[in-house]
Every structure is written in C-alpha cells, then in structure tokens.
Design a protein around this motif. Structure first.
Motif, short mmCIF file in Angstrom:
data_model
loop_
_atom_site.label_atom_id
_atom_site.label_comp_id
_atom_site.label_asym_id
_atom_site.label_seq_id
_atom_site.Cartn_x
_atom_site.Cartn_y
_atom_site.Cartn_z
N LEU A 92 0.82 -1.21 0.00
CA LEU A 92 0.00 0.00 0.00
C LEU A 92 0.85 1.27 0.00
O LEU A 92 0.35 2.36 -0.19
CB LEU A 92 -0.91 0.02 1.24
CG LEU A 92 -1.96 -1.10 1.28
CD1 LEU A 92 -2.58 -1.18 2.67
CD2 LEU A 92 -3.02 -0.89 0.21
N CYS A 93 2.17 1.08 0.22
CA CYS A 93 3.03 2.26 0.37
C CYS A 93 3.40 2.81 -1.00
O CYS A 93 3.91 2.09 -1.86
CB CYS A 93 4.29 1.85 1.14
SG CYS A 93 5.41 3.23 1.42
N ASP A 94 3.16 4.08 -1.18
CA ASP A 94 3.50 4.74 -2.44
C ASP A 94 5.01 4.64 -2.69
O ASP A 94 5.81 4.72 -1.75
CB ASP A 94 3.09 6.21 -2.33
CG ASP A 94 3.16 6.90 -3.66
OD1 ASP A 94 2.12 7.00 -4.31
OD2 ASP A 94 4.27 7.33 -4.05
N ARG A 95 5.39 4.48 -3.95
CA ARG A 95 6.81 4.33 -4.28
C ARG A 95 7.61 5.59 -3.97
O ARG A 95 8.83 5.55 -3.87
CB ARG A 95 6.97 3.98 -5.75
CG ARG A 95 6.68 2.53 -6.02
CD ARG A 95 6.69 2.24 -7.50
NE ARG A 95 6.33 0.84 -7.75
CZ ARG A 95 7.23 -0.14 -7.78
NH1 ARG A 95 8.50 0.11 -7.63
NH2 ARG A 95 6.84 -1.38 -7.99
N GLY A 96 6.93 6.70 -3.87
CA GLY A 96 7.64 7.94 -3.57
C GLY A 96 7.91 8.17 -2.10
O GLY A 96 8.42 9.22 -1.71
N ALA A 97 7.60 7.20 -1.29
CA ALA A 97 7.79 7.38 0.16
C ALA A 97 9.26 7.58 0.51
O ALA A 97 10.14 6.98 -0.11
CB ALA A 97 7.25 6.15 0.91
N LEU A 98 9.49 8.38 1.52
CA LEU A 98 10.85 8.47 2.07
C LEU A 98 11.10 7.20 2.87
O LEU A 98 10.19 6.64 3.47
CB LEU A 98 10.96 9.68 3.00
CG LEU A 98 10.84 11.05 2.30
CD1 LEU A 98 10.78 12.16 3.34
CD2 LEU A 98 12.00 11.27 1.33
N THR A 99 12.36 6.79 2.83
CA THR A 99 12.68 5.58 3.57
C THR A 99 13.61 5.94 4.73
O THR A 99 14.08 7.07 4.83
CB THR A 99 13.29 4.52 2.64
OG1 THR A 99 13.40 3.30 3.35
CG2 THR A 99 14.66 4.94 2.15
N THR A 100 13.83 4.96 5.61
CA THR A 100 14.59 5.25 6.83
C THR A 100 15.58 4.14 7.12
O THR A 100 15.44 3.02 6.63
CB THR A 100 13.65 5.33 8.06
OG1 THR A 100 12.90 4.13 8.10
CG2 THR A 100 12.74 6.52 7.99
N ARG A 101 16.56 4.48 7.93
CA ARG A 101 17.45 3.45 8.46
C ARG A 101 17.80 3.86 9.89
O ARG A 101 18.25 4.98 10.12
CB ARG A 101 18.71 3.37 7.61
CG ARG A 101 19.67 2.29 8.05
CD ARG A 101 19.32 0.95 7.41
NE ARG A 101 20.44 0.04 7.54
CZ ARG A 101 20.71 -0.97 6.72
NH1 ARG A 101 19.93 -1.18 5.67
NH2 ARG A 101 21.72 -1.76 6.91
N LEU A 102 17.54 2.95 10.82
CA LEU A 102 17.84 3.23 12.22
C LEU A 102 19.34 3.10 12.47
O LEU A 102 19.99 2.24 11.87
CB LEU A 102 17.11 2.24 13.13
CG LEU A 102 15.70 2.57 13.64
CD1 LEU A 102 15.72 3.86 14.46
CD2 LEU A 102 14.68 2.65 12.55
#
Lengths: 294, 762
Positions: free
Chosen positions: B28-38
């Motif tokens: 469901l997540c749009d491809r333009g989402a920002l991603t993260t790394r902890l």
C-alpha cells in the motif's frame, strides 16, 4: 535494493578473464547465493560485479580423455545430485551437495562458488578434499590445475589469481575407481543450515572385501579450511574392515583436526562429534563398497 | 440455527492471499515514500554523549538525520494492553522515540531519512555515536544482586515488579513427617516470534492529522500510544491495519509506529516508511521473556501434595513493554493446574540489558508449562509412578472454580484429553516396550499438560464492538475492531454472522482492514480472544440487525414480526414456511422507499465478564541418538478442548503452527548474546535455529469439543494454547528414553552433550 555500482556480464570464459583484468576490484558472481547475501549485509557496499552466470560452457559433468570426472564450475548443486556420471562414480558428492541450504539455494548455487568462497563449512568441500579433487583455473595464459588442498589458502581465501576464473573441478580416475564414500553433515537442524562439522570418508576394499586398501577422510569445520585427517587414514590402511578398525580410525582423527571453541559449538563438542562421525562414515563407506564388518 | 459455524469453510481471504492480491502495508506504500534506516547502539549499556551526523548528511539522497537529542520528551508505554483510566493500572511509561540512555545492544539512537534504501544505509554507517559506557547485565538473577548495574532510574534493584501467592501455610505444611521433597530449576530461553512479515509502518499527514498504516495486531491501541508519544490528542491520529503476515504477540506492542508518526510531522507530512530488517525484528521489536523457575514439591507417599513453592525470575530486558503481566499469568497457573492447600509463590520481573520482552504466543504459559510439566515428570519418577496416571490423580478436578476470575472447569477436560493422547500415540504399549533399553539409540514417549485461559477479564477491559451494514442485495458488511492476523478470524466471523442473521456465508463481507476513523473500537488480537469475544458482539449486533430487518419485513408484508424469520437470505413466514420475499428485495425496497427510506445498520459493544478455561496436552515420541547428542521427533500429538470448533480445518491448521513453534522452543530456538559485549550473536534466520519441515514429523491434532457455556457459539481459546505444551512433552520423552532429565530449553545437542555426560550415558 542492493548497493551495487556496476554489473558486467561475461559472455565467455575469455570475456570473463578480460573483465577481470579490466575491473580488478570487481567481485565475481555466479549463482549469487553467497555474494548477494554478503551485499545485503552491507559487506560490499558500492560493489562492482562480474557475472559469469551466463557462461554455459562452464556447466555440466563429463568424463575427459584421461577418464577424469570434469564438473563445470557453474554446475548447480541440484544438477550435480541428479547427474548420471556423478551417481555412478562419486554418488557421495551428489548426496553431500543435496544437503546445502534448501531447494532454491541448490538450484541457484554452484559448486564453483561453493569452493571459491573458501569457507570451511562448504558441503562440497570435504568430499572434494577426500577425493583429491583438482581445481582448474583459467586465466590469460590458459588453464592451470591445482590440487584442492593447495587451492584453499586460508579461511575465506583461495588461490584465484587476478586474471582467473575457476572453470572446472576434476576428480581423477585413480581417485574414484572402485571407491565408495559416505558423507555426514552434522548441523543443528535438518535443512537450511550450515554444518557444525561435516565428515566425508571413502574407501577402497580388497577384492575379498575384508581389508581396507585405502581410506581417505576429510572434514569441514575442523579447522579454518577443510582438511584431511591423514593419521586416521594411515591407521586404517591395510587393516581388516571391522568395528575395531573403525574405532581406531576414528580415535586417530584427533591427531589431525583442529576445531575451535566458538559460540556456535565448543571444541570438546566438535571433537566428540568428529570422532563419532568418522566411525559411522567409515562403516557406511565400507558397507557401500560391499564390505561386511567382521 | 448453525448452518455455517462448525463447517470447514474456505477462508474468506484464501484466494487473494494465494493469488498475491491481498494488500499488506508495503503493497500500500507509495513508491515515492521516504525511507529510513535506524542507527543502533553498539554498546549494551551507556549514555549517548554526542551524535555526529555531519558526514551522513552529505550522502546524496539523505533528507534528514534525527538523533536522540531531537525527539520530544514524552515518555510513553508500548504494551498492547487496553488503557486503564486508573493511573495505578496504567502501563509503565519508559520509552522515548530514540534513546539517550542506551539500555541494550542495538537500542535506537538515531534515524536517517533518505530518498532510497542505499542512501539510507550508507548514511547510517557514517553516523558517529559517542557513549559514556556503563556496566551491563544480561542474567536475570545477576541483575537482582545489590551491586548490579542499574538500568532504570525509577526501578532501583532493577525489579520492575514482584508479586506473591500465599495460600495456607507452606512452611508448616512442609514439615509434615514422611514427605518426599522434589526440587528443580527450569530454564527457558529468549526466543523471537519470527512471523513472516517483518514489522513495517508508514505515516503521512492530511491537514493536522497523522495517518499511520502499520503491520500491527492492535490498531486502536497503537492510535492511543502514538497520541501519547507525540503529545497530541488521540483523535489526531488515524491508524490503518491492512492484512499482516503474522504477529504472534510481537505486534501486540507499539513498535516503530510512534517514531514513524513523529517523523512525518518533522518532514512536512511527507509519507515516510520504517521497514524492519529481519536482524532488527529479532533485537529491536520484542522477544519472549526468558523465565527461570524454581519449584519445590513436598509430596506424600500416596502422591498428594502437602506443600508447594514456586519462584519465577522473568527476564524483562531493557524496557517494560508487557512487563510483569507475563510472569504473573504464568505463575497464576501453578496453584490451579495441580491444586494444593499450601502454596508459596513469588514472581519477579527484572530489567536486564537484553532486548525488551513483550507478548508472545502463550504469554508466560509456555515458560510456566516447561517448569510445571518437567517438574511433574520428576515427581512421578521420584514416586515410581507413571506420569499420565500420576497426573490423572492430582490434576485440577471437574467443577474447580478459580476464586479470582470465577472461571469454572465445567468438564473433566484434563482426563479426557489425556485419554485421547494415550490412545493416539499408543502410550501404554510404547511405555512398556521402551522400559529397559540399552545401546546408543533409544526411544521414549512423554507428555505434558497445559493450562490456559481465554482473554484478559478481570485484569483489564474485555469488550468487543461490531457494526453491520445491509446492502441492497441482501448481503452484509461486518466490521469489528478484532483483527485478522493470519489466524482466520475474518472467516470465523463470516460464519457466525451468516448464522446469526440467517444469510448465506457468501453474503457476508467481512471488512478486513481496521481504520480507527471508521472501525468500531476493539483492542485487537491477543490473549486468544478474537473468536471468543468477537462472537459476543457479532451475536448481539447480528440479532439487532435481524430485528430491524424483520420489523421492515413486517411493515412491507403486513405479517407480525414474531411470525417472520430470515432463512438463507429469504424472508420466511414461520407458520407455513412460505418465502415471502428475498432479503435483497426487502433491502432494496427499504432503502429506495419514497415513503420510509432506511439505511439498515446495527452497531453495538458487548462487554465480556468471563474468561474461559482452555486446556489440552501434547504427547511426543522421540528417538535419541545418544553419541550424536541428537533427538529425532518421531511423532507428536496435540489434544485441545477449545470448546466447539467454529471451523475445524482452520482450527487444525492453527494448532499445527503452534506445535511447530513449541518444537522449536523445546529443541532449537534461542537468541544468544556475547557475554563480553552483550551483542546479539544470532539475530538472523540462519543462526537462529527455527525448526524446518525436515525437523517435524507429521503434526497430529485431536479435539475434545466440550461446548463453552459462556460463549454464544460454545467456543474458547485456540490461538496460543498449541504452543504451550510441546516442549515439555519432548523433554519428558527424552527422560523416558534415556533416564536423563534436561531442565534447560532448548535441548540442543550442546545441552544434551553436557547432560548426557553428567547423566552417565555418554
């Protein structure tokens, strides 16, 4: 998403050699079952890869003019297991590589990759050691051959020169003739695992099947690289194929193996299992050779 | 009439899941989402003194780097418990979004937000964290020592909680002459749920509200916790829960949703995603409490108990999460399963520098049954009695009532399930055949009982809400706050709703996704409660809808409502059985009426003030190769009394999963830590030995269907119970085979090597 800078796809062995020389920092990738895992772990950030996976001339099993079994380095584990030449002459190798990971890994993973990785736990390696396999490496000046014991230099390091790719693994005729073997992978579960210890034993019996003419034994994870236990081999040579011989043979492996303590297993545990495996492998290899333990 | 309940209906989501059409959070997540790394701490205990993000921020594609010095000061709890308006019963608030005080190796110190995963990973590796290192402690009893490192300022001595049971007079009763003393220490490991889908969540803003989509079991609770963590009114948060790939309790906690919700508020409301890697799932989500248990039984020669004592030491890890509720539930089983007049019990839940322990399938009962059932075989052995016969003598009788929960053991379930297990595994013949074995390879049979209760009454809120909406064609949407997490509750609900309203199964559309803006309130999937509690709300709401339907039918057909029924989607006159019209005709007529248009819906909340017992057992047969230190499981049988089965095929499948989990618990699974650094050693699916198909025999399941009188559908817990008894059953089979008792789970070859040597068989 892999942190990958470039992928070069070799079209032939020569092409692979050229790419190796052009991109000395690049990593060879075949089935990818080790390299991609390492990349995912962040170990090769920004890697350049040379894929040799499309080089079909490096696939398949055949007998060469000298009668040696020639296994192309890109032959997958599942193809080795099902190959008629392997099944006829060195079935134990097919059985050993059938214990690698799971079905998907065995379809993608190659025997060349398994050995070039240089790890002691490789399921193919102990059997190849025990059968005196010869590694064929092809570089600028054509192929050269090295015994597998010399190919492994140290943990994770093999004798692969900057211009070379491993093209084949050979089992000489004198190694496999009249010889039967058995491999036991000792792991913490029955699939999807890496050996805690792996033991491969093969024997040639006398014509009356009562005496051991030749016994060879190799281990994975009994030292930094796979190794032969030659004291044990000498102990069994010329002795009757009996439970007592198997016991003496197994006890002698402690002279040669060098397992270590780690969080995965203690030295004492590994030694205990190594002895037990040697005994069971010798009995089974002899039984497969037609011997009857007296 | 029950036409659908009790039938093995095909799952309502089977086709979509098999075809890959079912949408999970990542889909469901749009491809333009920002991603993260902890960025995870590289010390087990310490204070962060500085975080240098300069280099990381230079990596192309990096948007922002947030550190533990940037996050708000709102301490929040994470446990997926219903909230209590009584401050004394609220969960411990000990979390910030990122940690300045690092309490376990891998604690969250900073987070990189980037355009893609590669940029995020590269930048995370360049974040430099400085620490003031503190001593750390991993073992629960070490952490209780006076000189142990202190992990939480508010909990001196590291004890999160200590509770007691005092019944009769243990000390006096144990001095009765002629008693046999049986004592043992029983250890269980830190394990992880290993659901297929790692935890993932996304967040974005619309207006001043934050929408979080999450792989969670508890959307309404997550909304509350996000509100607490961000310090905003709870109505400003909307949580969506689509299909999820398993949870087993790990997702009965707020995991990264609060951080994700906060990140979007810092990024102009842009869609941002936190997608755990498997390595993080093991360490940065939740684990099962490792509990060490000490039991002393004072036994009369006739086998009855004069006095019993239990001490439980529960390893909470770094943060409170579900806390003491787990050890308390486990200890609560002790005086009930084998009643005794003189019982002394103490349970301590203690902070250590391990990953935080939370809810996991069984919630303290697998640990408690490991201790209880290993111990019972030790007692039987000391008495020279057969373990099954001995348990038959002393186990909870029919008619037993627990004073606190008022639960009643309505049937003689324990003896019934043992009878089934004995027969299924051919226990008596095998027990005899395996009596005097010698040689390196030996076989054995063993068993274990388990105690479990459904849901959480009277400890906390137990309610369920449901909404039903009638469509023009006579089909019905059903919404509940109870969540489908793979266990199959949507299908069970469709079966129940169809029967209550009187419509075909196919005409029930269960809305699987929970959306806290529109879904009726429910606290979610935990405590094996969904089928039990959902059943009440569905029965009540379905009856309300049906009454409205019949009132309308009465208006249109001029018949008295009492003489009308809905059968198979038809309006039927009861007195002569004539079909007057279809429900679809009625629904269309009612909705489009120019005289009296109605939108037929029903909605209600049912508060449940019961919590049904759900008991059963496991029988196991093993072959032990003593020199190889290996156990081969030859056969395993689970027998459950979960009341009347709603869907036998789904019930059996659910038991299979739990048995598999129990097998791993007994034989192979354990999260390991480096004693020198506290670093987790095997937080991946290669080195953490989840058992595979190749390690399982055929998993066999039997049921005793005693209808639960408190449930309108006669049903009770089955989600967690299957995982509670396999491990001790295997242990007792090994004891039968070798004569060696193994008190530490998992019984790996390493453990067996040591125990077989001590036991003189190796």
């Amino acid at each position: 998403m892999y942190d990958l800078k470039a992928l070069y796809e070799a079209q032939s062995v020569q092409d692979a050699v050229r790419l190796r020389l052009e991109h000395p920092q690049a990593q060879i990738i075949a089935g990818g079952t080790d390299v991609l895992v390492q990349m995912r772990e962040g170990k090769r950030a920004g890697a350049e890869l040379i894929s040799i996976y499309g080089i079909d001339e490096m696939r398949g099993v055949s007998l060469d003019e000298q009668g040696a079994i020639r296994i192309g380095s890109l032959t997958s584990f599942s193809h080795i297991t099902r190959d008629p030449i392997i099944q006829k002459y060195i079935n134990v190798l097919g059985e050993a590589v059938d214990l690698v990971g799971g079905p998907q890994i065995r379809n993608a993973g190659t025997i060349g990759g398994n050995t070039c990785n240089g790890v002691t736990s490789a399921d193919s390696a102990s059997t190849l050691f025990a059968w005196d396999a010869v590694i064929e490496l092809t570089g600028e000046n054509g192929p050269r051959r090295v015994p597998i014991e010399e190919f492994y230099l140290a943990a994770g390091r093999v004798d692969l020169r900057p211009d070379e790719v491993q093209t084949a693994i050979l089992i000489p005729r004198e190694s496999y003739e009249n010889c039967s073997g058995h491999y036991i992978k000792y792991a913490m579960r029955n699939a999807m695992d890496i050996a805690t210890t792996g033991c491969s034993v093969n024997v040639v019996l006398s014509e009356d099947k009562r005496t051991i003419r030749r016994a060879r034994i190799a281990y994975g994870v009994a030292g930094p690289v796979p190794l032969r236990a030659r004291t044990a081999e000498k102990t069994a040579e010329g002795r009757p194929f009996t439970a007592e011989t198997a016991e003496a043979f197994a006890a002698a492996v402690l002279e040669d193996i060098r397992p270590r303590d780690s969080w995965r297993a203690s030295k004492a545990f590994r030694e205990h299992i190594a002895v037990e495996l040697a005994q069971r492998c010798l009995i089974e290899a002899g039984r497969r050779a037609g011997g009857v333990p007296a | 009439m029950r036409k659908n309940v009790g039938q093995s209906k095909t799952r309502v989501d089977a086709f979509d899941k098999a075809a890959g059409r079912a949408k999970y959070t990542e889909d469901l997540c749009d491809r333009g989402a920002l991603t993260t790394r902890l960025v995870h701490a590289a010390v087990a205990h310490g204070l962060v003194t500085a975080v240098d993000t300069a280099e990381a921020e230079q990596v192309p594609g990096v948007v922002r780097v947030f550190t533990c010095f940037d996050v708000p000061e709102n301490c929040f709890p994470t446990a997926g418990h219903p909230w209590s308006t009584d401050p004394r019963h609220q969960d411990v608030c000990d979390r910030l979004l990122l940690s300045r005080h690092v309490r376990y190796y891998g604690d969250d110190v900073a987070v990189v937000v980037a355009e893609d995963d590669v940029a995020a990973a590269r930048a995370a590796a360049l974040v430099r964290v400085s620490y003031e290192e503190l001593p750390f402690v991993l073992d629960v009893q070490e952490a209780m020592k006076p000189d142990a490192p202190q992990i939480h300022e508010n909990f001196p001595g590291n004890v999160l909680a200590h509770t007691q049971i005092r019944t009769g007079d243990y000390e006096a009763a144990s001095r009765e002459p002629g008693l046999l003393k049986v004592e043992g220490w029983y250890d269980t490991p830190t394990v992880q749920h290993c659901h297929i889908e790692n935890h993932i969540c996304t967040a974005h803003m619309e207006g001043d509200r934050v929408t979080v989509t999450s792989s969670t079991q508890i959307p309404h609770i997550v909304r509350r916790i996000c509100g607490q963590a961000l310090g905003v009114p709870w109505g400003k948060i909307r949580v969506l829960k689509p299909y999820i790939g398993g949870g087993f309790g790990n997702k009965q906690d707020a995991l990264y949703e609060p951080l994700c919700a906060w990140l979007t508020t810092q990024l102009g409301g842009r869609l941002v995603k936190i997608d755990c890697r498997r390595e993080e799932t093991f360490v940065n989500n939740r684990v099962r409490h490792a509990i060490r248990t000490h039991i002393i039984s004072w036994v009369r020669p006739d086998g009855t108990f004069a006095a019993r004592k239990i001490e439980c030491f529960s390893n909470q890890g770094a943060y409170a999460s579900h806390g003491h509720a787990v050890a308390a539930k486990g200890m609560g089983a002790f005086p009930q399963l084998y009643p005794c007049e003189n019982v002394e019990g103490d349970a301590w839940t203690v902070f250590t520098n391990r990953p935080a322990a939370g809810a996991m399938r069984g919630y303290g009962i697998p640990q408690a049954m490991w201790a209880s059932e290993c111990h019972m075989d030790d007692v039987a052995k000391a008495l020279g009695q057969d373990p099954v016969e001995y348990r038959r003598q002393v186990v909870m009788p029919k008619g037993y009532v627990d004073g606190f929960s008022k639960n009643e053991n309505y049937y003689d379930t324990f003896r019934q399930v043992m009878d089934k297990g004995v027969e299924a595994i051919d226990y008596r013949r095998k027990r005899e055949a395996y009596a005097s074995q010698t040689g390196p390879v030996r076989r054995g049979v063993g068993m274990a009982l388990f105690w479990y209760n459904t849901a959480v009454w009277p400890i906390s809120l137990e309610s369920s809400s449901c909404r039903m909406v009638l469509n023009q064609d006579g089909s019905v949407q059903v919404q509940t706050g109870e969540t489908e997490i793979g266990q199959g509750c949507d299908t069970a609900y469709a079966q129940m709703a169809a029967d209550v309203i009187g419509i075909p199964f196919e005409d029930v559309h269960v809305v699987s996704t929970q959306d806290t803006d529109v879904t009726p309130f429910g606290t979610g999937a935990y405590a094996s409660r969904q089928t039990y509690v959902g059943g009440f709300a569905i029965e009540q709401t379905g009856s309300m809808l049906k009454k409205k339907i019949l009132d309308c039918a009465s208006e249109i057909t001029r018949q008295t409502p009492a003489n009308l029924d809905v059968i198979d989607g038809q309006i039927v006159r009861i007195s002569d059985g004539r079909t007057l019209m279809s429900l679809g005709e009625l629904a269309a007529e009612v909705l489009y009426s120019l005289e009296h248009s109605q939108h037929l819906t029903a909605e209600s909340t049912y508060q449940i003030k019961n919590n049904a017992y759900s008991f059963g057992c496991t029988f196991a047969e093993v072959e032990v190769d003593i020199p190889m230190c290996r156990v081969k499981l030859l056969d395993i049988v689970n027998v459950h009394d979960c009341g009347r089965l709603i869907n036998p095929a789904l019930a059996e499948a659910q038991v299979h999963g739990g048995m598999s989990m129990g097998i791993g618990y007994g034989l192979s699974e354990q999260l390991l830590f480096d004693p020198k650094t506290g670093k987790p050693l095997n937080n991946n699916l290669l080195d953490y030995k989840l058992s595979t198909f190749m390690d399982h025999p055929n998993l066999r399941v039997f049921f005793v269907e005693n209808p639960e009188p408190t449930s309108p559908f006669g049903t009770k817990a089955l989600g967690e119970p299957p995982a509670c008894s396999p491990a001790p059953a295997i242990r007792n089979a090994i004891l039968n085979a070798t004569g060696v008792s193994v008190n530490n789970a998992p019984m790996t070859p390493h453990v067996l090597f040591a125990r077989f040597k001590e036991g003189g068989v190796l």
